[in-house]
Write a protein that holds these residues in place. Structure first.
Motif, PDB file in Angstrom:
ATOM      1  N   GLY A 187       3.252   6.983  -4.417  1.00  0.00           N
ATOM      2  CA  GLY A 187       4.395   7.460  -5.187  1.00  0.00           C
ATOM      3  C   GLY A 187       4.324   7.015  -6.636  1.00  0.00           C
ATOM      4  O   GLY A 187       4.669   7.759  -7.547  1.00  0.00           O
ATOM      5  N   THR A 188       3.874   5.781  -6.840  1.00  0.00           N
ATOM      6  CA  THR A 188       3.805   5.258  -8.193  1.00  0.00           C
ATOM      7  C   THR A 188       2.750   6.006  -9.003  1.00  0.00           C
ATOM      8  O   THR A 188       2.989   6.423 -10.138  1.00  0.00           O
ATOM      9  N   ARG A 191       0.790  -1.223   0.000  1.00  0.00           N
ATOM     10  CA  ARG A 191       0.000   0.000   0.000  1.00  0.00           C
ATOM     11  C   ARG A 191       0.820   1.270   0.000  1.00  0.00           C
ATOM     12  O   ARG A 191       0.488   2.239  -0.658  1.00  0.00           O
ATOM     13  N   GLU A 192       1.902   1.260   0.778  1.00  0.00           N
ATOM     14  CA  GLU A 192       2.660   2.503   0.918  1.00  0.00           C
ATOM     15  C   GLU A 192       3.212   3.001  -0.406  1.00  0.00           C
ATOM     16  O   GLU A 192       3.507   4.172  -0.547  1.00  0.00           O
ATOM     17  N   TYR A 193       3.400   2.099  -1.337  1.00  0.00           N
ATOM     18  CA  TYR A 193       4.052   2.516  -2.574  1.00  0.00           C
ATOM     19  C   TYR A 193       3.072   2.990  -3.630  1.00  0.00           C
ATOM     20  O   TYR A 193       3.469   3.488  -4.672  1.00  0.00           O
ATOM     21  N   ILE A 194       1.791   2.816  -3.367  1.00  0.00           N
ATOM     22  CA  ILE A 194       0.809   3.154  -4.396  1.00  0.00           C
ATOM     23  C   ILE A 194       0.855   4.648  -4.705  1.00  0.00           C
ATOM     24  O   ILE A 194       0.855   5.065  -5.856  1.00  0.00           O
TER      25      ILE A 194
END
Lengths: 544, 452
Positions: A482-483, A477-480
């Protein structure tokens, strides 16, 4: 970085000759370099490609949060790179006998790079040169556009695991594109079955009707038939036109190609330079894809051959014990853990033996009698040929899926290790969890590289919709955020992402006979959610 | 231990608890059972498949163990990041993240610029924290047989796994002072306004402070004039009620007062910082990480502000408080117990009193908690806090919500607000409440709130 000595190069050439005699095939030329620790410092963030473009993240420790990046292996870090000619790297002070062993290992890799079909798209060009021209292009752009070049690199790298690697490969193996159906096929295959959902009986009736027409008038039958259809179903023609259009659109593009072709933002005159940067990032990612997907095969193959060839080599007499020590370190099965060298090598030996005894056959597969199975030996001696086939046609997942069976697991006493907390002793206990081949296979498969699959659409209001194909796995989830931030920038507008998230719920009814103090079993409930990235703000809502 | 806690809980229940409070306490008790006393987080000691590579395995290369010499300094990276923010993208470089305080008590903070390349990647579903994920294995042993053990509390230096352990990390060595400077300058944290001078040090500076009559380096005009008038009054040349004619005044050589260079004792301010952290079960995971990271940043900032004249004390508490001697332990230790903030505050008060710290030091206390307190009304905590505020230069309380309770209404927050201390002693007491998902910039924002 300097070339190895003439003396060592001569040993290498000797190794190549012997390897060729044993059936390995590879290009004549190769380059071997001595590297110092200082060189490695620069090379390793660039995945050992000396000519890779510069990017500031290479200067920073990339955070590998526990558990996260274990699932997402970083790019390969190898002694040999798949360039033309192939380049390999060495420590300065290896003794000759060790060099012989390493050279064989390296030759195994080169042979693998140049023959395994998953590397097909890297065969026709030299990546080092391509990377060099990209590096120069990026450096030049950076002098003009400054930091914006780095933003584009960043946004492109954020999606570089979604490149259409298999699409790229498919171009080589199946040149004919999926055909667009003609009216007649469309009527029978799509219209009747999917749009009208007619019963089997009326479907057969329709075929009957067409066949009668065909017998009466073979030349005109199709036209007559279609005319009758068109008069019967007024909507047929418009549906067919629509079908043709979607077919045209659906060119099987990956997210890079899609953005590069359809993003109005990227196609503005002043932004067209971004396309070059994206293409460079895409090409780099495609180049690395097969390497991440063939770790066990590649290392197994190289280990298989370094052992095989080293022991036959007449030049190293007297160093068998030295070899044994190093070889054991490389190819021993660890008590706990997964050594790709050891597993791959054993699997190749195992397959070779199966082949030699003619066990890769229906006869053996369906043989039930245990004793007969043990004695089964057709003396076909085709094992060697068969492992060359495996090296040519398999990736890790196919290799593991096809060839690990209970016999193999039993032979090498393999098991899945479990780890649990012992509260009394305050220790983590490692225990034999399962010796079942299916479990072992699953454990290995789970540790393989598997990026998510994402389907791309444009909604009516010109937003980009990414649909994460559900495979029993959530996204980190944390990377969604930034992507998606990057994708929004590249798309030039609102972006949606549909994905599934897991929630843990205690099963409602405790299982029968469960002790009261035991925790109720947990069950996973999947929920489809939609993320929206608009003006750099991320929001999330449930879909069902 | 659980029995005692249970008894304590029952006592509290008799005194009356709201359902919400009961829920929180029960949850914490449950967490105790789950984690027991499991100290440090488990770390795999085996090598994962992707950690095998030719250079290391075949060539026996110690190549992975390299100290990273970044070609860009931290300042450059941060300048780049600030520019990034101006360009409208969130910051990407983190600096406090991988702080590795050394274990031997040597107070060194290692600043590691780190970043994450965010991508869409698959996550694992972790449904059972007591069970690690499966790995490969080979050799003898029946199914179910235990083949090895790894103590939950790692001994010193017991790191394994290439590329993951200490050897693999790329570090840019820098000290806490530098980090404090970066925080102050780049993140625009305020400077301390009043350092307060208390403790003398045997350090001297030279200054023109002594006075001498007759000769010297610089004439002290005011003092000279005063002497001159005095002399002339004595001579009767200046008389009350009469106009003074400056031309008629007599000047004696001894009237000239000069300042001369002299050795001076320098008074420097010195601080002691108490870092207090809740390490109960509910703090597990993100709240702990947030609190500890913030404390590292605060520590660095104080070091810079006090030019290294900072002493630190580390106190952990659940229902009982204990002092630990180094940051490493402070950072890593975890228990599963209940929560009583008062115990920690009392310990701080006792230490200050016993060691008479108040006389010589500026005292700072930073407390990190998830906001749970079994002393739900603060009737034990508040008196201790008030006592603390009598001597402290600043008390900063960080509430990192653990996500179990309702946001914005943790016990600590509630009773602090109710007590009125936050307004009454605004200069001394600060509270910062953040969510579980807070990032580094939020942490620094929090520090600003706590110290400005």
């Amino acid at each position: 970085m300097e070339l190895i000595s003439q003396h060592a190069k001569k040993i290498m050439e000797g190794c190549k000759e012997r390897a060729r005699d044993n059936g390995l095939t590879f290009q004549d030329e190769s380059l071997e370099y001595i590297v110092t620790n200082r060189d490695l410092l620069e090379l390793s963030p660039k995945n050992m490609i000396p000519t890779l473009y510069d990017y500031w993240v290479q200067d920073v420790e990339v955070l590998k949060e526990k558990g996260r990046y274990e699932l997402y292996p970083s790019n390969p870090y190898e002694t040999v790179i798949n360039t033309r000619p192939a380049i390999s790297f060495y420590n300065d002070n290896n003794p000759d006998w060790l060099n012989v062993m390493i050279f064989y290992h390296v030759i195994g890799h080169i042979d693998f790079f140049q023959n395994n079909l998953f590397f097909r798209h890297t065969w026709d060009y030299d990546f080092a040169s391509r990377a060099l021209s990209d590096k120069r292009m990026i450096a030049k752009l950076r002098s003009e556009k400054g930091r914006w070049v780095d933003y584009i690199i960043e946004f492109a790298r954020a999606i570089d695991n979604l490149v259409g690697y298999h699409q790229e490969l498919a171009k080589f193996s199946s040149p004919q594109q999926e055909k667009t159906l003609n009216r007649l096929d469309f009527y029978f295959d799509v219209f009747l079955q999917e749009v009208k959902k007619v019963s089997v009986a009326s479907y057969v009736n329709e075929i009957e009707r067409f066949n009668t027409l065909l017998q009466e008038n073979p030349k005109e039958a199709e036209n007559q038939y279609i005319e009758s259809v068109q008069s019967k179903y007024a909507e047929f023609e418009s549906l067919y036109t629509k079908y043709k259009e979607t077919k045209k659109q659906k060119k099987n593009q990956d997210i890079f190609e899609f953005l590069m072709e359809h993003s109005e933002f990227l196609n503005k005159e002043e932004n067209r330079w971004m396309l070059m940067v994206m293409e460079a990032v895409r090409a780099t990612s495609l180049y690395f894809q097969p390497q991440i997907r063939t770790k066990i095969l590649n290392e197994g193959w190289a280990s298989f051959w370094h052992e095989e060839l080293f022991l036959k080599d007449d030049r190293i007499n007297g160093h068998e014990i030295d070899f044994a020590v190093v070889n054991a370190r490389v190819t021993a099965m660890p008590r706990v853990g997964l050594n790709p060298y050891a597993l791959g090598m054993r699997l190749f030996s195992y397959i070779e033996e199966l082949g030699n005894k003619g066990r890769i056959s229906h006869d053996y597969k369906y043989l039930q009698d245990k004793e007969l199975r043990e004695k089964f030996d057709k003396e076909t001696d085709s094992g060697r040929d068969y492992i060359f086939l495996v090296r040519e046609n398999c990736s890790d997942s196919m290799f593991i899926n096809t060839f690990i069976d209970q016999d193999f697991v039993d032979l090498h006493k393999l098991f899945v290790t479990g780890k649990r907390l012992n509260k009394e002793r305050m220790t983590w206990q490692y225990y034999v969890k399962s010796r079942d081949a299916e479990q072992y296979k699953k454990m290995v498969l789970d540790s393989l590289y598997h990026p998510p699959s994402v389907e791309i659409r444009v909604t009516d209001d010109n937003s980009l919709l990414l649909e994460h194909v559900f495979e029993d796995k959530p996204l980190v989830r944390e990377y969604i955020k930034g992507t998606m931030l990057g994708i929004e920038y590249l798309w030039g507008g609102q972006v949606f992402l549909d994905t599934s998230e897991a929630m843990m719920r205690s099963a409602k009814l405790p299982a029968q006979g469960m002790r009261r103090d035991e925790k109720p079993p947990q069950e996973i409930v999947w929920k489809r959610v939609r993320y929206r990235m608009k003006d750099k703000v991320l929001s999330r809502k449930d879909l069902n | 231990m659980i029995k005692e806690l249970q008894a304590f809980y029952n006592r509290l229940k008799k005194q009356g608890l709201t359902p919400e409070q009961e829920r929180v306490i029960e949850l914490e008790l449950k967490l105790i059972e789950r984690y027991q006393d499991s100290g440090f987080d488990p770390q795999s000691s085996t090598r994962k498949m992707w950690q095998y590579n030719d250079l290391e395995i075949l060539q026996n290369g110690a190549v992975m163990k390299m100290a990273y010499t970044s070609s860009q300094s931290i300042d450059d990276l941060i300048a780049r990041d600030i520019q990034r923010e101006k360009d409208g993208f969130p910051r990407k470089v983190r600096i406090g993240k991988m702080v590795k305080p050394s274990q031997d008590g040597d107070e060194k903070v290692v600043v590691v610029p780190t970043t994450v390349e965010e991508k869409l990647i698959h996550d694992q579903i972790r449904d059972n924290e007591e069970e690690g994920e499966g790995e490969g294995g080979s050799g003898e042993g029946e199914e179910g047989e235990v083949i090895g053990e790894q103590p939950v509390r790692e001994e010193q230096g017991g790191q394994g796994g290439a590329g993951q352990g200490e050897g693999g990390a790329h570090e840019t060595d820098s000290n806490a002072y530098d980090m404090g400077r970066i925080l102050t300058e780049q993140f625009k944290l305020p400077n301390l306004k009043d350092k307060g001078k208390k403790r003398s040090l045997t350090r001297y500076t030279y200054d023109l402070t002594d006075k001498n009559r007759g000769f010297g380096q610089i004439i002290d005009k005011k003092a000279t004039l005063r002497r001159l008038i005095e002399t002339n009054i004595g001579l009767g040349r200046v008389q009350a009620g009469q106009q003074v004619n400056p031309n008629k005044l007599l000047i004696s050589p001894a009237d000239r007062v000069y300042r001369i260079l002299s050795q001076e004792k320098d008074y420097e301010s010195q601080a002691v910082v108490f870092f207090v952290r809740d390490y109960s079960g509910s703090m597990h995971g993100k709240p702990t990480e947030l609190v500890v990271t913030q404390h590292v940043l605060i520590y660095s900032w104080l070091i810079y502000q006090y030019e290294n004249q900072v002493e630190t004390r580390f106190i952990l508490h659940d229902t009982e408080a204990k002092e630990v001697d180094n940051f490493h332990t402070y950072y890593n230790l975890r228990v599963a117990g209940g929560t009583q903030v008062a115990s920690a505050y009392k310990m701080v008060n006792d230490i200050v009193e016993e060691e008479n710290l108040e006389r010589d030091y500026n005292i700072y206390i930073f407390h990190g908690t998830d906001g749970d307190d079994w002393d739900t009304t603060g009737k034990e905590t508040l008196p201790q806090l008030e006592k603390m505020l009598e001597y402290a230069n600043r008390v900063g309380i960080t509430v990192a919500e653990n996500g179990y309770g309702i946001s914005g209404s943790t016990e600590v927050e509630k009773y602090l607000k109710k007590s009125g201390l936050l307004d009454e002693k605004k200069d001394l007491l600060r509270l910062d409440v953040m969510k579980k998902e807070s990032d580094e910039s939020r942490l620094i924002e929090g520090i600003r709130k706590l110290i400005s």
